[in-house]
Design an enzyme around this catalytic site. Structure first.
Site, PDB file in Angstrom:
ATOM      1  N   ASN A   1       0.998  -1.085   0.053  1.00  0.00           N
ATOM      2  CA  ASN A   1      -0.115  -0.099   0.008  1.00  0.00           C
ATOM      3  C   ASN A   1       0.882   1.196  -0.064  1.00  0.00           C
ATOM      4  OD1 ASN A   1      -1.854   2.347   0.575  1.00  0.00           O
ATOM      5  ND2 ASN A   1      -2.265   1.397   2.580  1.00  0.00           N
TER       6      ASN A   1
ATOM      7  N   LYS B   1      -0.043   4.169  -0.296  1.00  0.00           N
ATOM      8  CA  LYS B   1      -0.315   5.550   0.267  1.00  0.00           C
ATOM      9  C   LYS B   1      -0.381   6.718  -0.397  1.00  0.00           C
ATOM     10  CE  LYS B   1       0.194   3.143   4.777  1.00  0.00           C
ATOM     11  NZ  LYS B   1       0.316   3.157   6.265  1.00  0.00           N
TER      12      LYS B   1
ATOM     13  N   HIS C   1      -9.308   1.201   4.975  1.00  0.00           N
ATOM     14  CA  HIS C   1      -8.136   1.356   5.777  1.00  0.00           C
ATOM     15  C   HIS C   1      -8.145   2.312   7.088  1.00  0.00           C
ATOM     16  CE1 HIS C   1      -3.927   2.576   6.540  1.00  0.00           C
ATOM     17  NE2 HIS C   1      -3.601   1.257   5.762  1.00  0.00           N
TER      18      HIS C   1
ATOM     19  N   GLU D   1      -6.608   4.498   8.181  1.00  0.00           N
ATOM     20  CA  GLU D   1      -6.216   6.075   7.619  1.00  0.00           C
ATOM     21  C   GLU D   1      -7.612   6.592   7.026  1.00  0.00           C
ATOM     22  OE1 GLU D   1      -2.641   5.377   5.513  1.00  0.00           O
ATOM     23  OE2 GLU D   1      -1.616   4.772   7.660  1.00  0.00           O
TER      24      GLU D   1
ATOM     25  N   GLU E   1      -5.008  -5.017  10.477  1.00  0.00           N
ATOM     26  CA  GLU E   1      -3.899  -3.929  10.685  1.00  0.00           C
ATOM     27  C   GLU E   1      -4.222  -3.368  11.885  1.00  0.00           C
ATOM     28  OE1 GLU E   1      -1.948  -2.726   6.691  1.00  0.00           O
ATOM     29  OE2 GLU E   1      -3.867  -1.552   6.994  1.00  0.00           O
TER      30      GLU E   1
ATOM     31  N   GLY F   1       3.245   2.033  10.751  1.00  0.00           N
ATOM     32  CA  GLY F   1       3.957   3.182  10.394  1.00  0.00           C
ATOM     33  C   GLY F   1       5.071   3.327  11.937  1.00  0.00           C
TER      34      GLY F   1
ATOM     35  N   SER G   1       3.875  -2.430  10.195  1.00  0.00           N
ATOM     36  CA  SER G   1       5.366  -2.513  10.274  1.00  0.00           C
ATOM     37  C   SER G   1       5.693  -3.774   9.659  1.00  0.00           C
ATOM     38  CB  SER G   1       5.981  -2.192  11.535  1.00  0.00           C
ATOM     39  OG  SER G   1       5.420  -0.912  11.900  1.00  0.00           O
TER      40      SER G   1
HETATM   41  P1  13P Z   1       3.488   0.065   7.466  1.00  0.00           P
HETATM   42  O1  13P Z   1       3.947  -1.096   6.989  1.00  0.00           O
HETATM   43  O2  13P Z   1       4.258   1.178   6.880  1.00  0.00           O
HETATM   44  O3  13P Z   1       3.353   0.151   9.104  1.00  0.00           O
HETATM   45  O4  13P Z   1       1.947   0.307   7.046  1.00  0.00           O
HETATM   46  C1  13P Z   1       1.018  -0.691   7.154  1.00  0.00           C
HETATM   47  C2  13P Z   1      -0.271  -0.452   6.281  1.00  0.00           C
HETATM   48  O5  13P Z   1      -0.916   0.596   6.726  1.00  0.00           O
HETATM   49  C3  13P Z   1      -0.671  -0.866   5.033  1.00  0.00           C
HETATM   50  O6  13P Z   1      -1.658  -0.871   4.475  1.00  0.00           O
END
Ligand code: 13P
Length: 253
Positions: A9, A11, A94, A96, A166, A172, A212
């Site tokens: 992803n 983002k 997601h 976010e 997740e 992150g 992560s």
């Molecule tokens: P990270 O791998 O950067 O922690 O992000 C995970 C994520 O949100 C994937 O959709």
């Protein structure tokens, strides 16, 4: 046997040139699609140029779609448009999107229905935040998110749906859930699917872990019984890392 599914992803990262460089570098090095599904979720304006260059094994997916097929929704992306670009996968719910754009479980449910209507395969994201985990509310939160997401979705549609667990505290932050924590949560999600749809759907549905994930921890995570792949943010931006991550399932015993 559930086929592993590894997805990056991106983002809101990468310009057109950066994205094209990445695809050029990785597309020949992806595992065979009979063995592993690999997907990159890119920003909407990148989809068209990436899809024409995705190669045999890598799929390009969208990070979001609107729940209506068309209308006065400035800035949104519709299911029919994604379908017309031959997009196969779409990320839905997601954390976010839930956090910054206030997407509710009801919105997630409507988006899953829009994806199905437009022949898109949804990866539906769920996960608890740190407060919820520390207050032992994790199972309640996951159950609410799953039941809300799949309200009125018939069992026949579930075979093509993927769930991504997740935990928000692991996204992150560099803090990965331990493989056992992730497996336990994915197993709990599978048990809710079993309650809703029965054992056949529950055994068949693929559940990814995200938060992560990197080349150094993916092997242990995907070796767990209930974890069928990974959804990767930061580490998926680097072509060499993504090649390692995408091929990790081939090392599974
Ligand atoms: P990270 O791998 O950067 O922690 O992000 C995970 C994520 O949100 C994937 O959709």
């Amino acid at each position: 046997m559930r086929k592993p599914i590894i997805a990056g992803n991106w983002k809101m990262f990468k310009t057109r040139d950066e994205a094209l460089y990445f695809i050029l570098k990785v597309s020949e090095k992806m595992p065979e699609k009979e063995k592993v599904d690999t997907i990159i979720f890119a920003q909407a304006p990148l989809l068209r140029c990436l899809i024409t260059r995705q190669g045999e094994e890598l799929r390009i997916g969208a990070q979001n779609l609107h729940y209506e097929d068309e209308g006065a929704y400035t800035g949104e992306v519709s299911g029919p448009l994604l379908n017309s670009y031959n997009v196969e996968y779409v990320l839905i719910g997601h954390s976010e999107r839930r956090q910054y754009f206030h997407e509710s479980d009801e919105d997630v449910n409507k988006k899953i229905k829009a994806a199905i209507r437009n022949d898109l395969l949804p990866i539906v994201c769920v996960g608890e935040n740190l407060d919820e985990r520390e207050n032992n509310q994790m199972n309640d939160v996951l159950e609410r998110q799953i039941k809300g997401a799949f309200k009125d979705i018939p069992a026949i549609e579930m075979k093509d749906i993927v769930i991504a667990y997740e935990p928000i505290w692991a996204i992150g932050t560099g803090k990965t859930a331990t493989a056992d924590q992730a497996d336990q949560a994915c197993g709990f999600i599978r048990s809710i699917i079993k309650d809703l749809y029965g054992p056949v759907v529950a055994e068949g549905i693929r559940i990814q872990y995200g938060g992560s994930v990197k080349p150094t921890n993916i092997d242990e995570l995907i070796s767990k019984e209930n974890i069928d792949g990974a959804l990767i943010g930061g580490a998926s931006l680097d072509p060499d890392h993504f090649i390692t991550l995408a091929n990790a399932p081939l090392n599974l015993k």
